[in-house]
Design a protein around this motif. Structure first.
Motif, mmCIF file in Angstrom:
data_model
loop_
_atom_site.group_PDB
_atom_site.id
_atom_site.type_symbol
_atom_site.label_atom_id
_atom_site.label_comp_id
_atom_site.label_asym_id
_atom_site.label_seq_id
_atom_site.Cartn_x
_atom_site.Cartn_y
_atom_site.Cartn_z
ATOM 1 N N ARG A 40 0.847 -1.200 0.000
ATOM 2 C CA ARG A 40 0.000 0.000 0.000
ATOM 3 C C ARG A 40 0.872 1.235 0.000
ATOM 4 N N ASP A 41 0.238 2.327 -0.383
ATOM 5 C CA ASP A 41 0.907 3.624 -0.328
ATOM 6 C C ASP A 41 0.783 4.154 1.101
ATOM 7 N N VAL A 42 1.917 4.316 1.727
ATOM 8 C CA VAL A 42 1.925 4.667 3.152
ATOM 9 C C VAL A 42 2.390 6.111 3.320
ATOM 10 N N PRO A 43 1.596 6.955 3.956
ATOM 11 C CA PRO A 43 2.081 8.315 4.247
ATOM 12 C C PRO A 43 3.079 8.284 5.398
ATOM 13 N N LYS A 294 5.178 6.707 0.745
ATOM 14 C CA LYS A 294 5.969 5.540 0.381
ATOM 15 C C LYS A 294 5.090 4.659 -0.491
ATOM 16 N N LYS A 295 5.424 4.544 -1.785
ATOM 17 C CA LYS A 295 4.579 3.837 -2.739
ATOM 18 C C LYS A 295 4.764 2.312 -2.626
ATOM 19 N N GLY A 296 3.642 1.586 -2.571
ATOM 20 C CA GLY A 296 3.658 0.128 -2.602
ATOM 21 C C GLY A 296 4.470 -0.521 -1.499
ATOM 22 N N ALA A 297 4.481 0.084 -0.330
ATOM 23 C CA ALA A 297 5.294 -0.446 0.770
ATOM 24 C C ALA A 297 4.552 -1.585 1.475
ATOM 25 N N ALA A 336 5.234 3.560 14.075
ATOM 26 C CA ALA A 336 5.343 2.283 14.779
ATOM 27 C C ALA A 336 5.428 1.109 13.810
ATOM 28 N N MET A 337 5.447 1.414 12.509
ATOM 29 C CA MET A 337 5.504 0.376 11.486
ATOM 30 C C MET A 337 6.927 0.256 10.933
ATOM 31 N N TRP A 338 7.171 -0.846 10.191
ATOM 32 C CA TRP A 338 8.496 -1.114 9.654
ATOM 33 C C TRP A 338 8.314 -1.743 8.282
ATOM 34 N N GLU A 339 9.014 -1.192 7.299
ATOM 35 C CA GLU A 339 8.904 -1.705 5.936
ATOM 36 C C GLU A 339 9.724 -2.981 5.786
#
Length: 386
Positions: A40-43, A294-297, A336-339
């Protein structure tokens, strides 16, 4: 005899049935919370602590020495530029102005006579009636009187300025604070501010960023023109001390010229409209903004990742609810997230909570994990990206 045998047989059957133990069953599989990996695209949302300050703060000082005879504003009220705040006794300055005007009038009269003497001396010299010494004396006298008049005119202007300083007015539109001096106090240029006022519409939020995030920000936007256009395009939210979001959006205003050598941080200003003067200088809050997308993360919660000697692992649950421990490669932390850059594919179910129950090959029951509302918000300088 037959009846006794039948009763004994029934007793033995019943006793055997009662002595049999029920079949033992194992404990149910442990429950874990999982999230499904979805590109997903993530801001990338950043949040930093901010302190509110007046857009312009002005100390109101006395420019001349004298006694306060009136305070002409309501403390804590909103005033307009030019409104009267304090009045210093004007009588000494009125007397000084009258004296300066009298001296000017006297010297102007002397100048009229000196100018006439100068013209007459030149005329007589041209007719060879008087000497050049007499002519020079008249010219010098006229020049001296003109200089006196100019000095007197300057003195009159200064006296008028001093008289004007007896009325202390607001230099800006804004809210005026409590008075530090009262009627009857002797004040002057060295006695300190009489009060302070601030322009608070718009109001300024002072935000601090660390040297690392600032350096990384510049490396992301090396072109000065593009960098300026980028920061001007950002919309900022203000989260107040009670947790509510201020309804007005803010805009970037200015970046400080240098980093603080003690803290290694740099300040920047964000301005917010403040109709009704709801916000006041000194309030604390948080400034939040979307830095980029962040595109398609493929992102998972940081708590789902187990780090071991520089390598990373996650627990994945398959369609049979069986657990497998899988090595992964991680990218950027976003709140709080991690790619995840390698090791997972879309649709994988990753254990977020209950990792201690998820062992290799074990069977679990799953329940969907619900992310917190601010999972993508990077707090202060905890993250490397500005």
């Amino acid at each position: 005899m037959r009846a006794t045998f039948a009763a004994l047989l029934i007793f033995l059957v019943f006793s055997t049935a009662c002595s049999r133990k029920p079949a033992q069953t194992g404990p149910p599989p442990p429950e874990v919370l999982v999230t499904t990996v979805t590109p997903r695209d993530v801001p990338r949302i950043l949040e930093r602590v901010a302190t509110l300050d007046g857009f312009i703060n002005a100390n109101i000082n006395a420019q001349v020495q004298g006694y306060i005879v009136s305070r002409d504003y309501q403390e804590g009220s909103l005033v307009k530029k030019g409104d009267l705040l304090f009045q210093i006794d004007p009588r000494p300055f009125e007397a000084a102005l009258a004296q300066a005007k009298g001296t000017l009038a006297k010297d102007q009269a002397n100048q009229v006579k000196a100018d006439a003497d100068e013209r007459r001396a030149i005329d007589l010299f041209n007719k060879k009636v008087t000497s050049d010494q007499e002519r020079d004396t008249a010219i010098a006298a006229a020049g001296s009187t003109r200089a006196n008049v100019e000095a007197d005119e300057a003195a009159v202007k200064q006296a008028e300025i001093n008289l004007g300083y007896a009325k202390i007015t607001a230099p800006i539109d804004g809210v005026v604070g409590f008075a530090n001096n009262q009627v009857g106090d002797l004040v002057g240029p060295s006695t300190g501010p009489l009060t302070t006022m601030s322009q608070i519409d718009p109001i300024k939020a002072v935000v601090t960023a660390g040297e690392g995030p600032f350096t990384d920000f510049v490396s992301r936007h090396p072109d000065a023109t593009e960098r300026q256009a980028y920061i001007k395009s950002l919309d900022f939210e203000l989260i107040l001390g009670n947790g509510s979001v201020y309804p007005q959006k803010g805009k970037f205003y200015a970046l400080d010229r240098n980093l603080d050598t003690k803290t290694g941080s740099i300040r920047y200003y964000v301005t917010f409209p403040n109709p009704g003067n709801i916000l006041r200088p000194g309030q604390f809050g948080n400034v939040r903004f979307v830095a980029d997308m962040k595109k398609g993360a493929m992102v998972i919660p940081q708590e789902a990742v187990n780090e071991l000697q520089g390598s990373y692992q996650v627990a994945v649950v398959d369609e049979n609810n069986r657990v497998s421990i899988r090595p992964v490669k991680m990218g950027e932390r976003i709140g709080a997230m991690w790619e995840v850059t390698e090791g997972l594919k879309p649709g994988d179910k990753v254990v977020v909570q209950g990792l201690q129950k998820a062992r290799e090959g074990s069977t679990v029951t799953t329940k969907d994990w619900t992310p917190p509302a601010d999972a993508l918000v990077s707090k202060a300088d905890q993250q490397k990206k500005p």
